[in-house]
Each structure stands twice: as structure tokens, then as C-alpha cells.
Enzyme design. Structure first.
Site, PDB file in Angstrom:
ATOM      1  N   ARG A   4      11.314  -9.081 -10.805  1.00 25.72           N
ATOM      2  CA  ARG A   4      11.414 -10.547 -10.944  1.00 25.72           C
ATOM      3  C   ARG A   4      11.431 -10.969 -12.413  1.00 25.72           C
ATOM      4  O   ARG A   4      10.650 -11.820 -12.838  1.00 25.72           O
ATOM      5  CB  ARG A   4      10.240 -11.202 -10.225  1.00 25.72           C
ATOM      6  CG  ARG A   4      10.360 -11.057  -8.722  1.00 25.72           C
ATOM      7  CD  ARG A   4       9.057 -11.407  -8.054  1.00 25.72           C
ATOM      8  NE  ARG A   4       8.614 -10.264  -7.260  1.00 25.72           N
ATOM      9  CZ  ARG A   4       7.680 -10.305  -6.327  1.00 25.72           C
ATOM     10  NH1 ARG A   4       7.058 -11.410  -6.069  1.00 25.72           N
ATOM     11  NH2 ARG A   4       7.343  -9.231  -5.649  1.00 25.72           N
ATOM     12  N   LYS A  72      -2.119   2.686  -1.749  1.00 22.48           N
ATOM     13  CA  LYS A  72      -1.898   3.674  -0.689  1.00 22.48           C
ATOM     14  C   LYS A  72      -1.066   4.855  -1.197  1.00 22.48           C
ATOM     15  O   LYS A  72      -1.291   5.995  -0.780  1.00 22.48           O
ATOM     16  CB  LYS A  72      -1.201   3.002   0.496  1.00 22.48           C
ATOM     17  CG  LYS A  72      -2.099   2.009   1.197  1.00 22.48           C
ATOM     18  CD  LYS A  72      -1.532   1.596   2.538  1.00 22.48           C
ATOM     19  CE  LYS A  72      -2.586   0.849   3.339  1.00 22.48           C
ATOM     20  NZ  LYS A  72      -2.157   0.572   4.695  1.00 22.48           N
ATOM     21  N   ASP A 188      -6.728 -30.467  25.235  1.00 22.14           N
ATOM     22  CA  ASP A 188      -7.276 -30.302  23.898  1.00 22.14           C
ATOM     23  C   ASP A 188      -6.545 -31.287  22.987  1.00 22.14           C
ATOM     24  O   ASP A 188      -5.448 -31.747  23.317  1.00 22.14           O
ATOM     25  CB  ASP A 188      -7.058 -28.861  23.438  1.00 22.14           C
ATOM     26  CG  ASP A 188      -7.361 -28.695  21.962  1.00 22.14           C
ATOM     27  OD1 ASP A 188      -8.488 -29.024  21.553  1.00 22.14           O
ATOM     28  OD2 ASP A 188      -6.460 -28.250  21.214  1.00 22.14           O
TER      29      ASP A 188
HETATM   30 MG   LIG Z   1      -7.061 -27.337  19.264  1.00 20.57          MG
END
Ligand SMILES: [Mg+2]
Length: 429
Positions: A4, A72, A188
Site C-alpha cells: 500500500r 503463524k 423484540d
Molecule cells: Mg433485539
């Protein structure tokens, strides 16, 4: 390894690193040696493996990182006479590389100390730490990850199937409404009726939600209960004007339609566990910028919706793991919900609250809808017919999955359509 290079931040970082290396080498180098060899370029694979294998210590100290493969790779190369890995606690890999020397990169003295410890470590201890980590890295390799990932993907219902169940269940509901049957609707709120908001207070019902609630309120033979983790006070303020049942704090308090008084449903429940768990949550609040602890009368909640999403999720998993150990002998349930980790008494659940209501009523159809783990207890309800709806991603026992609160509202609107004309004036915001 250059990457980058057109990102200004990366250029600045490179300049800073180079100038600091120059300063250190200028100060400590002799004619025969210099402390830092800086290679800014690609090292080919065999040479890289050789360098990893030769290195006594690898220091991997990101401030934040999803996984970190360098750690790793280094481990994979530690076959004979292994070295020591120093790893930032903010690398995703830190969770599984439990035998590394874990450091906090914001605390330079502790990193320096870890370097000293690593350099002085006996060959025996180095091998003891490295061997299990290397076993793990070699076992759970890229193929293993890819395979389990593909398996998870194939386990997801096909899009077409989901569409079919949407229309099927919508029609089932519409049919019961049009023949005048009684419907018990257990909804809910956050993440189900209404989109999750960054600030919990911003989630007050908006126009789209209010319009739907008006229609539901106008529908005869429709028993609506809003069932939420929120406090009774919140539900009163937002839904007090509607002829709905309100269930707060996951079933710990209940207000029947038409009543003003709340009934506590948690008599005889012990809260002795609160102090100790509160201390642990406070630690996580301090370690996780943007997160905070909420102390409700019947539960403790750690919120992280304002934290960095990846880091918050990472810390939430750690917290859930620590809580399982800390609360092993306590009568509590630990729930990792949407941007929250919550500890509630085991006797209290949304499912238990819904069960109590359903048992005393006669419904021709019961619908339960929710978006997070706390709603799963409702999906275990025994009633026939029953429609269970999960809004959003994640494992669920629900039979229908809808992608978002908007889609859920469409589902209900479609079933109500012209059958329930609004008779109520919209209430003020
Ligand atoms: Mg919820």
C-alpha cells in the site's frame, strides 16, 4: 515487505521507522556491527523461512489486527531449537497462540521486559511453549479454514427457499387475521422492529415503526407484546400509549395491556453474583475504548456498539469466555447478543415470560420474532401453530429468517394490509 505504498499514512510511517533506525544505528553501531538491519523489500520464500527458523525472537506488535499471519508463519518455521514469539494482545491470533509472550504495545516498558525474558529463556521452556502452538498452526491450516468456511456457507438456506417461507408465513398470518382468529404477537424491539442505533437512546420509534404499531393496535383479535432487554422505564416512555403488553428486562418485569403497573417476575431470584461480575465488566470497559457497563436491576450488560467493531467483537468473545469460568457455579446465563454481553439470572428469560402468557390465553396463531441470542428462548416455545422469525444473521432455532427490521416490518404490513384499518391517531414522536 512494501505494501500500500500510495497510502500517505504508510509513507509517513515508513519515514518515521527509517529515521528512527538511522538514529539508533548512528548511536550504537561500531565498525563491525550495527544493531538494526532494515530490509525494505521482498524476501523470497526459502530465504524468509530460513530467517524465521534462525530468529531467536519474533516480535509482532500490531495495535490492531484481524488475525496476523506473520506470527503463524514464524511458528511454522520453529521445528528444531525453537525461538520465542512476542505477540500483541490486539492481534486476532493472540486468542489461539496462548503460549506466546503476550504484550500490550501501548506499554513499551512491558514490551522491553518481554524481549529480555525471551532472550534469557532456556531452550527447554522455549520448546515447551512453541511445540503446542506449532501443532495447532500445522493442524488448522489454510485448507482447514477454507473447508470449514465452505461448509458454513453451504449450510445456509438458499435465497429462494427464504423467499418462499416469507410469503407462506405471511399468508398464514393474513388468513388467521381475516377469519377473525386470535393472534399472539411477541416482538423484540431493538434489531427486530427497529434498526440498531449507535446510541441506545436514538432507537426510539421512528415514523415507519409508529405507522406499523398504529396498524397493529387497530387490529382486532391481535394481542401484541413488546418484549425487550430494555428497562421498564424505556418501554413505558416509548410504548405506554399503545394497548400492548410490555415485557422489560428479558421477562423480569411485565405490564399487561391496559394496566399502568408493572409486575416484577423475579421474586426469589438471587443477585449475589452481581458484585464480582461487575468488577470484571469494569476491567473490560477500561480496556475497550467506547464500551460501557450498564447495571440494570435484574442484569449486568457490557455494551460495545460504540467500540471499533472488530476489536469490540474480539474483546466480547474474550469476556464471554472469562465469564463462563467466573460464573460457572452461579445461577446465571451469559448471553452474547448484538453488540452486548449480558449476564442474567437463569430463571428469567423471554421464552419463560411468553410461555406464561400463551398458557393462559387461547391463540389461533402465535408469532415470536427476534434478532439476537436472548430471543432464542422464545423460539423454543411449544405452541401449535407457531411462527418463529429471526431477523438478521447468526445461528437460530427460528424457522423463518428475514434480513433486516425493514424486511420484518414489510412482512407484518403485508399480512395486515387492508384488514386492519388504523383507528388511532398517530401518537407524538
Ligand atoms: Mg433485539
Amino acid at each position: 515487505v512494501p505494501s500500500r505504498e500510495n497510502v500517505p499514512e504508510y509513507q509517513q510511517l515508513r519515514e518515521e521507522v527509517e529515521s528512527r533506525i538511522g538514529r539508533i544505528n548512528g548511536k550504537y553501531a561500531t565498525l563491525h556491527n550495527s544493531p538494526i538491519h532494515f530490509i525494505h523489500g521482498t524476501v523470497d520464500f526459502p530465504e524468509l523461512c530460513a530467517l524465521y527458523a534462525q530468529a531467536d525472537v519474533a516480535i509482532v506488535t500490531p495495535l490492531i489486527d484481524g488475525m496476523n499471519l506473520v506470527a503463524k508463519e514464524y511458528i511454522a518455521c520453529q521445528k528444531d531449537d525453537p525461538g520465542v514469539l512476542i505477540l500483541s494482545e490486539f492481534a486476532g491470533a493472540a486468542e489461539e497462540l496462548f503460549n506466546a509472550l503476550i504484550v500490550n504495545p501501548y506499554d513499551p516498558p512491558s514490551v522491553a521486559q518481554a524481549i529480555e525474558q525471551a532472550l534469557a529463556m532456556s531452550p527447554g521452556e522455549r520448546a515447551e511453549r512453541m511445540t503446542p502452538m506449532r501443532k495447532r498452526v500445522m493442524k488448522y491450516d489454510a485448507q482447514w479454514w477454507a473447508k470449514t468456511f465452505i461448509e458454513d456457507l453451504s449450510a445456509i438456506n438458499l435465497q429462494a427457499e427464504a423467499k418462499q417461507s416469507f410469503h407462506e408465513k405471511q399468508e398464514q398470518l393474513a388468513e388467521v387475521i381475516s377469519r377473525g382468529g386470535r393472534v399472539g404477537l411477541f416482538l423484540d424491539y431493538d434489531g427486530t422492529l427497529r434498526e440498531i442505533q449507535r446510541e441506545p437512546d436514538q432507537a426510539r420509534p421512528n415514523a415507519a415503526v409508529r405507522e406499523l404499531l398504529e396498524k397493529l393496535a387497530a387490529c382486532p383479535e391481535m394481542d401484541v407484546a413488546i418484549i425487550s432487554g430494555r428497562k421498564a422505564k424505556d418501554l413505558d416512555a416509548w410504548f405506554g400509549e399503545y394497548p400492548f403488553g410490555l415485557i422489560a428486562e428479558h421477562g423480569a418485569a411485565m405490564r399487561l395491556p391496559g394496566e399502568k403497573k408493572w409486575r416484577q417476575m423475579d421474586q426469589g431470584v438471587s443477585y449475589a453474583w452481581k458484585d464480582e461480575i461487575h468488577k470484571l465488566l469494569q476491567q473490560f470497559e477500561e480496556q475497550t475504548p467506547g464500551s460501557f457497563v450498564e447495571d440494570k436491576p435484574t442484569s449486568l450488560v457490557w455494551h460495545y456498539r460504540k467500540s471499533d467493531p472488530e476489536f469490540g467483537e474480539h474483546k466480547a468473545k474474550l469476556l464471554a469466555g472469562e465469564l463462563v469460568v467466573l460464573a460457572a457455579n452461579e445461577p446465571v446465563v451469559i448471553r452474547h447478543g448484538d453488540k452486548i454481553v449480558e449476564i442474567v439470572p437463569a430463571q428469567i428469560s423471554k421464552g419463560a415470560a411468553v410461555q406464561r402468557i400463551v398458557e393462559s390465553e387461547h391463540y389461533d396463531l402465535v408469532i415470536c420474532a427476534g434478532d439476537d441470542q436472548t430471543d432464542e428462548s422464545m423460539f423454543r416455545l411449544e405452541h401449535d401453530p407457531l411462527i418463529t422469525i429471526k431477523v438478521g444473521d447468526g445461528d437460530t432455532l427460528a424457522k423463518v429468517r428475514l434480513s433486516s427490521p425493514a424486511e420484518f416490518r414489510r412482512f407484518l404490513e403485508g399480512a395486515l394490509a387492508s384488514r386492519c384499518e388504523s383507528r388511532h391517531e398517530p401518537s407524538p414522536a
